[in-house]
Design an enzyme around this catalytic site. Structure first.
Site, PDB file in Angstrom:
ATOM      1  N   ALA A 163      -0.568 -28.987  -5.899  1.00  0.00           N
ATOM      2  CA  ALA A 163      -0.860 -28.335  -4.616  1.00  0.00           C
ATOM      3  C   ALA A 163      -2.293 -28.662  -4.206  1.00  0.00           C
ATOM      4  CB  ALA A 163      -0.692 -26.823  -4.766  1.00  0.00           C
ATOM      5  N   SER A 203      10.700 -21.435  -8.538  1.00  0.00           N
ATOM      6  CA  SER A 203      10.276 -20.647  -9.691  1.00  0.00           C
ATOM      7  C   SER A 203      11.253 -20.800 -10.846  1.00  0.00           C
ATOM      8  CB  SER A 203      10.167 -19.162  -9.335  1.00  0.00           C
ATOM      9  OG  SER A 203       9.809 -18.440 -10.503  1.00  0.00           O
ATOM     10  N   GLY A 259       9.831 -22.286 -13.997  1.00  0.00           N
ATOM     11  CA  GLY A 259       9.222 -23.169 -14.992  1.00  0.00           C
ATOM     12  C   GLY A 259      10.063 -24.408 -15.220  1.00  0.00           C
ATOM     13  N   LYS A 288       6.990 -17.047  -2.315  1.00  0.00           N
ATOM     14  CA  LYS A 288       6.724 -17.535  -3.677  1.00  0.00           C
ATOM     15  C   LYS A 288       5.383 -17.004  -4.187  1.00  0.00           C
ATOM     16  CE  LYS A 288       7.133 -19.863  -7.525  1.00  0.00           C
ATOM     17  NZ  LYS A 288       5.914 -20.012  -8.179  1.00  0.00           N
ATOM     18  N   HIS A 337       5.895 -13.489  -5.186  1.00  0.00           N
ATOM     19  CA  HIS A 337       6.621 -13.536  -6.460  1.00  0.00           C
ATOM     20  C   HIS A 337       5.625 -13.710  -7.602  1.00  0.00           C
ATOM     21  CE1 HIS A 337       8.022 -16.010  -9.837  1.00  0.00           C
ATOM     22  NE2 HIS A 337       9.182 -15.387  -9.732  1.00  0.00           N
ATOM     23  N   ASN A 338       4.683 -14.612  -7.426  1.00  0.00           N
ATOM     24  CA  ASN A 338       3.713 -14.863  -8.495  1.00  0.00           C
ATOM     25  C   ASN A 338       2.777 -13.678  -8.704  1.00  0.00           C
ATOM     26  OD1 ASN A 338       4.897 -17.391  -8.518  1.00  0.00           O
ATOM     27  ND2 ASN A 338       2.964 -18.441  -8.887  1.00  0.00           N
ATOM     28  N   GLU A 387       4.664 -11.474 -10.721  1.00  0.00           N
ATOM     29  CA  GLU A 387       4.708 -12.062 -12.073  1.00  0.00           C
ATOM     30  C   GLU A 387       3.443 -11.668 -12.861  1.00  0.00           C
ATOM     31  OE1 GLU A 387       5.632 -16.378 -12.193  1.00  0.00           O
ATOM     32  OE2 GLU A 387       3.814 -16.598 -13.385  1.00  0.00           O
ATOM     33  N   TYR A 388       2.287 -11.751 -12.215  1.00  0.00           N
ATOM     34  CA  TYR A 388       1.032 -11.391 -12.886  1.00  0.00           C
ATOM     35  C   TYR A 388       1.065  -9.943 -13.381  1.00  0.00           C
ATOM     36  CZ  TYR A 388      -2.033 -15.414 -11.726  1.00  0.00           C
ATOM     37  OH  TYR A 388      -2.642 -16.639 -11.652  1.00  0.00           O
ATOM     38  N   ARG A 444      -7.054 -10.547 -16.147  1.00  0.00           N
ATOM     39  CA  ARG A 444      -7.205 -11.912 -16.681  1.00  0.00           C
ATOM     40  C   ARG A 444      -8.670 -12.334 -16.641  1.00  0.00           C
ATOM     41  NH1 ARG A 444      -2.108 -15.883 -15.093  1.00  0.00           N
ATOM     42  NH2 ARG A 444      -0.487 -14.312 -15.375  1.00  0.00           N
ATOM     43  N   HIS A 494     -20.188   5.769  12.418  1.00  0.00           N
ATOM     44  CA  HIS A 494     -18.925   5.035  12.465  1.00  0.00           C
ATOM     45  C   HIS A 494     -17.772   5.875  13.013  1.00  0.00           C
ATOM     46  CE1 HIS A 494     -20.690   1.577  10.591  1.00  0.00           C
ATOM     47  NE2 HIS A 494     -21.148   2.310   9.593  1.00  0.00           N
TER      48      HIS A 494
END
Ligand code: 6PG
Length: 504
Positions: free
Chosen positions: A80, A132, A134, A204, A207-208, A211-212, A310, A474
Site C-alpha cells: 500500500a 482479510s 492472511g 477493511k 475491520h482491522n 482486530e486490534y 502496542r 467558549h
C-alpha cells in the site's frame, strides 16, 4: 510475440498473499495472468504450481495487459502506498482502456482509493477491495470487502463470490476446505458490494481496528490468568479451548489456544510464547481507524487504547528500567480459581461487545461523512467467515442489524444489552481486580468506561463547558434552555449577567 487475450484475470505482486490469491482464483477455474517485479519469482511460481484454471506467466506489464480478455481485470497485491500508483500508471501506459478495471487488494487508506478513482477515471476504472484472512485466507477463501464503480462490480462479482470464504446459510458458521484444487462448494460467500470509491477499504480499515482491540482483549485475559492465577501455557491452552466452545468462539481464540500449546522449537523444554519478546509491531491500520474516530468525533476509545497498548509494549527498554523504579501493589487476591476464570471470560466477552459497538458506530458515521449507504447486517455477514475477526457472535450482530439497520449502537440491541447485563458484575470485578493488583488491562478498563459513559444520562462535561467558558468565553448550553442556544458569563466579574450568544 503477440499474446492471445485468453486470461480471465491478471494479478500483479507475487509475494505470499499474491501467490495464494492467484492459486485461489485458478482453483475456481479462472485463468490467471501473473506478473512480478522480480521475474524469477514469477517463473518459479508458474513452474511449480499447476492449478486447474492455469497460470499465464508474464515477464512485462505489457504482456500481462495483452493476455487479458476485455474488460481487463487486474488485481494488485503490492505494498500500500506509492507502489499502487506506480503500477496503475504502468498498466495504463501498457494499454489498459477506460472500462478496464484495476483492483487494489492491499490495505490502502480509503481516502487514497477515493483519490485514485477520480485521478484515473477515463483511463481505467480504479476499484478498491479489502482482503482479510492472511495467507491462508487468500489461498482458501478470504473475506472480501469491495468498493468502487458499480458497473465494474458487475464484472468482478462472480469472481469475488467464487473465491471468497463461505459460511453456512442457516448457521452462519464457516465452511472450510484447505485442499488445493478442491474449493468449497455452496454456502454464502463472504463478500458484498459495500459502496462506491473508498467504501471497501474503509470497512477493511475498521475491520482491522476491531482486530486490534480483539487481540488486545485476549492478551489482557492472558495477563490476568497468568498473573492472578499463575497459569502456564498448557493450562491457558485448555482455558481458551473451553472458551472457544461458546459465545467467544472465534478464529483469534482458536489460534490463541494453539499458540499456548506450541513448544519452543529452540529449547528442549518450555513454550514458545514465553520466549516471544513482548514488543508488538503495527503497520498502521489500527492507527488510521483511531485517527478517523478522532477526526469524526466518535468515541472509539477502546480501539485507540489497543493501538496505544502496542505503543506501550514497544517501549520495552524504558519499561525494563521503569519496572525497577516504580512500585505497585502485591498481586494478592482471594478469588476462587474457577470463578475468576469465568469472570475473566465474561469481562472479555462484554469488552468485545463494546469494541464491536465502537467499530460499527464508526462505520455509521463514516457512511454519513462519505455519502455511502452501508447495510450493516451484510457487513457483519461478510465478517462471519474468512477474515481475522471471524467469530460466532457475528451472526448475532448480523441478526441485530437485520432487525434494525438504523440501530444507533449495538449496545442498544436487546440481545447484546442482555449479554452485557449478564456479564457486567464479573466484568467490573475483573477491572477492579486489575486495578487493585496493579495489572495493566487498558482495553478491559476502557471498554467498561465506554459502557458506563454511554449509559450515563449526565456526564461531568457540564464542568468542562463551564471551564471552557471561564477561560476562553467558549460559551455553554443550559439544561433549562433549548439545545443550540449558547450563553456566556464573565465568571470573574461578580454580578455581571449571563448573556446569550448568537452564533452565525
Ligand atoms: C487481515 C489483517 C491484515 C493485516 C495484518 C497485520 O485482515 O488479514 O488485518 O490485513 O495486515 O493483520 O496488521 P498489523 O501489522 O497492523 O498488526
Amino acid at each position: 510475440m503477440a499474446r492471445e487475450a485468453t486470461a480471465d484475470v491478471g494479478l500483479i505482486g507475487l509475494a505470499v498473499m499474491g501467490q495464494n490469491l492467484a492459486l485461489n482464483l485458478a482453483d475456481h477455474g479462472y485463468r490467471v495472468a501473473v506478473f512480478n517485479r522480480t521475474t524469477e519469482v514469477m517463473k518459479h511460481f508458474v513452474a511449480t504450481e499447476k492449478p486447474p484454471g492455469g497460470l499465464v506467466g508474464c515477464e512485462t506489464v505489457q504482456e500481462l495487459v495483452a493476455s487479458l480478455a476485455r474488460p481487463r481485470k487486474v488485481i494488485l497485491l503490492v505494498k500500500a502506498g506509492p507502489a499502487v500508483d506506480e503500477v496503475t500508471k504502468e498498466l495504463i501506459e501498457a494499454g489498459m482502456e477506460p472500462d478496464d478495471i484495476v483492483v487494489d487488494c492491499g490495505n490502502s487508506l480509503w481516502t487514497d482509493t477515493i483519490r485514485r478513482e477520480k485521478e484515473y477515471a477515463g483511463r481505467c476504472k480504479f476499484f478498491g477491495s479489502g482482503v482479510s484472512g492472511g495467507e491462508v485466507g487468500a489461498r482458501f477463501g478470504p473475506s472480501l470487502m469491495p468498493g468502487g464503480d458499480p458497473d465494474s462490480w458487475k464484472h468482478l462479482e462472480p469472481i469475488w463470490k467464487a473465491i471468497a470464504a463461505k459460511v453456512d446459510e442457516k448457521t452462519g458458521r464457516p465452511i472450510e476446505s484447505y485442499a488445493p484444487g478442491k474449493p468449497v462448494v455452496g454456502g454464502v460467500p463472504c463478500t458484498t458490494y459495500l459502496g462506491p470509491n473508498g467504501a471497501g477499504h474503509y470497512v477493511k480499515m475498521v475491520h482491522n481496528g476491531i482486530e486490534y482491540i480483539d487481540m488486545q482483549l485476549i492478551a489482557e485475559a492472558y495477563t490476568l490468568l497468568t498473573n492472578l492465577l499463575g497459569m502456564k501455557p498448557p493450562e491457558l491452552s485448555e482455558v481458551f479451548d473451553r472458551w472457544n466452545d461458546g459465545d467467544l468462539d472465534s478464529y483469534l481464540i482458536q489460534i490463541t489456544r494453539d499458540i499456548f500449546a506450541q513448544h519452543d522449537p529452540v529449547h528442549q523444554e518450555g513454550y514458545l510464547v514465553d520466549y516471544v519478546l513482548d514488543a508488538a509491531g503495527q503497520k498502521g491500520t489500527g492507527k488510521w481507524t483511531s485517527v478517523n474516530a478522532l477526526d469524526m468525533g466518535i468515541p472509539a476509545s477502546s480501539i485507540a487504547e489497543a493501538v496505544f497498548a502496542r505503543c506501550m509494549s514497544a517501549l520495552k527498554e524504558e519499561r525494563v528500567v521503569a519496572s525497577k523504579h516504580l512500585d505497585g501493589p502485591r498481586r494478592a487476591h482471594d478469588e476462587r480459581r474457577d470463578e475468576l476464570v469465568a469472570a475473566i471470560r465474561d469481562a472479555l466477552y462484554c469488552s468485545k461487545i463494546c469494541a464491536y459497538a465502537q467499530g460499527f458506530e464508526l462505520m455509521r458515521e463514516g457512511e454519513k461523512e462519505y455519502g455511502w449507504s452501508f447495510d450493516f447486517a451484510a457487513i457483519a455477514g461478510i465478517f462471519r467467515g474468512g477474515c481475522i475477526i471471524r467469530a460466532r457472535f457475528l451472526q448475532k450482530i448480523m441478526e441485530a442489524y437485520s432487525r434494525d439497520n438504523g440501530l444507533v449502537n449495538l449496545l442498544l440491541d436487546p440481545y447484546f444489552g442482555d449479554q452485557i447485563q449478564k456479564g457486567q458484575r464479573s466484568w467490573r470485578k475483573v477491572v477492579a481486580l486489575a486495578a487493585t493488583t496493579g495489572i495493566a488491562a487498558p482495553a478491559f478498563m476502557s471498554a467498561l468506561a465506554y459502557y458506563d459513559g454511554y449509559r450515563s444520562e449526565r456526564l461531568p462535561a457540564n464542568l468542562l463547558q463551564a471551564q471552557r467558558d471561564y477561560f476562553g468565553a467558549h460559551t455553554y448550553e443550559r439544561t433549562d434552555a433549548p439545545r443550540g442556544t449558547f450563553f456566556h458569563l464573565d465568571w470573574t466579574a461578580p454580578g455581571r449577567p449571563q448573556v446569550e450568544i448568537r452564533r452565525p
